[in-house]
Design a protein around this motif. Sequence first.
Motif, PDB file in Angstrom:
ATOM      1  N   ARG A 163     -32.929  -0.446   9.514  1.00 14.88           N
ATOM      2  CA  ARG A 163     -32.914  -1.675   8.719  1.00 14.88           C
ATOM      3  C   ARG A 163     -34.276  -1.908   8.058  1.00 14.88           C
ATOM      4  NH1 ARG A 163     -31.256  -5.146  12.407  1.00 14.88           N
ATOM      5  NH2 ARG A 163     -29.080  -5.142  11.754  1.00 14.88           N
ATOM      6  N   LEU A 166     -34.645   0.684   5.219  1.00 10.13           N
ATOM      7  CA  LEU A 166     -33.682   0.412   4.147  1.00 10.13           C
ATOM      8  C   LEU A 166     -34.109  -0.815   3.342  1.00 10.13           C
ATOM      9  CD1 LEU A 166     -30.407   1.113   6.143  1.00 10.13           C
ATOM     10  CD2 LEU A 166     -31.289   2.515   4.260  1.00 10.13           C
ATOM     11  N   TYR A 171     -34.716   5.926   1.388  1.00  8.09           N
ATOM     12  CA  TYR A 171     -33.515   6.705   1.690  1.00  8.09           C
ATOM     13  C   TYR A 171     -33.638   7.322   3.083  1.00  8.09           C
ATOM     14  CZ  TYR A 171     -32.565   6.476  -3.342  1.00  8.09           C
ATOM     15  OH  TYR A 171     -32.332   6.045  -4.616  1.00  8.09           O
ATOM     16  N   TYR A 192     -23.950   1.971   9.491  1.00 10.40           N
ATOM     17  CA  TYR A 192     -24.642   0.751   9.065  1.00 10.40           C
ATOM     18  C   TYR A 192     -25.218   0.850   7.651  1.00 10.40           C
ATOM     19  CZ  TYR A 192     -28.470  -2.592   8.638  1.00 10.40           C
ATOM     20  OH  TYR A 192     -29.326  -3.548   8.168  1.00 10.40           O
ATOM     21  N   ALA A 193     -25.815   1.981   7.323  1.00 11.20           N
ATOM     22  CA  ALA A 193     -26.568   2.122   6.068  1.00 11.20           C
ATOM     23  C   ALA A 193     -25.635   2.215   4.863  1.00 11.20           C
ATOM     24  CB  ALA A 193     -27.449   3.362   6.119  1.00 11.20           C
ATOM     25  N   PRO A 194     -26.036   1.633   3.726  1.00  6.21           N
ATOM     26  CA  PRO A 194     -25.238   1.821   2.509  1.00  6.21           C
ATOM     27  C   PRO A 194     -25.282   3.285   2.067  1.00  6.21           C
ATOM     28  CG  PRO A 194     -27.172   0.414   2.083  1.00  6.21           C
ATOM     29  CD  PRO A 194     -27.222   0.806   3.513  1.00  6.21           C
ATOM     30  N   LEU A 195     -24.159   3.791   1.619  1.00  6.87           N
ATOM     31  CA  LEU A 195     -24.104   5.174   1.138  1.00  6.87           C
ATOM     32  C   LEU A 195     -25.121   5.396   0.020  1.00  6.87           C
ATOM     33  CD1 LEU A 195     -22.704   7.887   1.501  1.00  6.87           C
ATOM     34  CD2 LEU A 195     -20.853   7.063   0.027  1.00  6.87           C
ATOM     35  N   GLU A 196     -25.433   4.339  -0.725  1.00  6.99           N
ATOM     36  CA  GLU A 196     -26.385   4.423  -1.839  1.00  6.99           C
ATOM     37  C   GLU A 196     -27.818   4.663  -1.365  1.00  6.99           C
ATOM     38  OE1 GLU A 196     -22.721   2.845  -3.156  1.00  6.99           O
ATOM     39  OE2 GLU A 196     -24.005   2.148  -1.501  1.00  6.99           O
ATOM     40  N   GLN A 197     -28.047   4.670  -0.042  1.00  7.91           N
ATOM     41  CA  GLN A 197     -29.386   4.952   0.479  1.00  7.91           C
ATOM     42  C   GLN A 197     -29.393   6.131   1.453  1.00  7.91           C
ATOM     43  OE1 GLN A 197     -30.435   0.464   0.967  1.00  7.91           O
ATOM     44  NE2 GLN A 197     -32.418   1.526   1.036  1.00  7.91           N
ATOM     45  N   LYS A 233     -17.838   6.702   7.466  1.00  4.10           N
ATOM     46  CA  LYS A 233     -17.843   5.609   6.491  1.00  4.10           C
ATOM     47  C   LYS A 233     -16.455   5.324   5.916  1.00  4.10           C
ATOM     48  CE  LYS A 233     -21.586   4.373   4.474  1.00  4.10           C
ATOM     49  NZ  LYS A 233     -22.099   3.526   5.583  1.00  4.10           N
ATOM     50  N   THR A 235     -14.529   6.945   3.938  1.00  2.58           N
ATOM     51  CA  THR A 235     -14.413   7.181   2.502  1.00  2.58           C
ATOM     52  C   THR A 235     -14.050   8.644   2.285  1.00  2.58           C
ATOM     53  OG1 THR A 235     -15.513   6.867   0.373  1.00  2.58           O
ATOM     54  CG2 THR A 235     -16.882   7.712   2.140  1.00  2.58           C
ATOM     55  N   ASN A 247     -28.161   9.750  -5.636  1.00  4.57           N
ATOM     56  CA  ASN A 247     -29.326   9.223  -4.921  1.00  4.57           C
ATOM     57  C   ASN A 247     -30.491  10.204  -4.972  1.00  4.57           C
ATOM     58  OD1 ASN A 247     -27.639   7.122  -4.168  1.00  4.57           O
ATOM     59  ND2 ASN A 247     -27.331   7.851  -2.074  1.00  4.57           N
TER      60      ASN A 247
END
Length: 257
Positions: A163, A166, A171, A192-197, A233, A235, A247
């Motif tokens: 956290r 992030l 990243y 927990y982490a956004p895929l964008e990071q 995730k 997805t 990214n």
Amino acid sequence: MIFETHAHYEDKAFDEDREDILKSLPKHNIEYVVNVSSSVGTVDQCLNLAETYDYIYATVGIHPGDSMNLDEETFIWLKKKAKHKKVVAVGEIGLDYYWDTPDREIQKKWFARQMEMARELNLPLVIHSRDAANDTYNMMKEAKADELGAILHCFGYGVEQARQYLNMGFYLGIGGVVTFTNGKKLKEVVEYAPLEQLVLETDCPYLAPVPHRGNRNSSLYLPLIVQEIARIKNTDYDTVIRITNENAKKFYFKTKG
């Protein structure tokens, strides 16, 4: 196409078939590889690979475990090497208190100096941090590393530390450990982490994913990491590849136009 953000193809583990593996990567959906230097001795090897293959880029930096080999003269040499047109980051640099050698003050000194070098050259950071979460975070904060950008390579801490990083816009590098049965902590971080990071890495020849754990790793095993991230995730496989690729390009190529 997959973007491999952290490999060590200069390693002697690849001496017998390096060329064969590297030439095969584009055929296996690997678009780019960043080959990461770690010691004074590997800098030129990484640059040579980047000069030989269009799709390979390099980083220049000295791993904390090799930082006792840095002095003012070598540091000037390192900075010169980091100006190479195919260098996309300073790394891998940081702190390693697991082995705790060299002395922590030596590690800290050269970590700070290499972050300064990155700022002078307008390059992002590839960070190695093991058993040194607080000192790494505090030093990066003090150096305003959020203005440069960073990948926390082979991320090995829990959700609380994730956290912090992030929130600074960094990243997290996700590799084979996410497939391990005992990789619960990293699985939680990925959830927990956004895929964008998140970005994909192997750290090859080390840390091969299941079912190849214990064998030599290579970028050819990245799909196994993608599959596990997609599962965690909830997805699809292609989405993980697409977003992690975006990214990595945003991170590594931002200064390259």
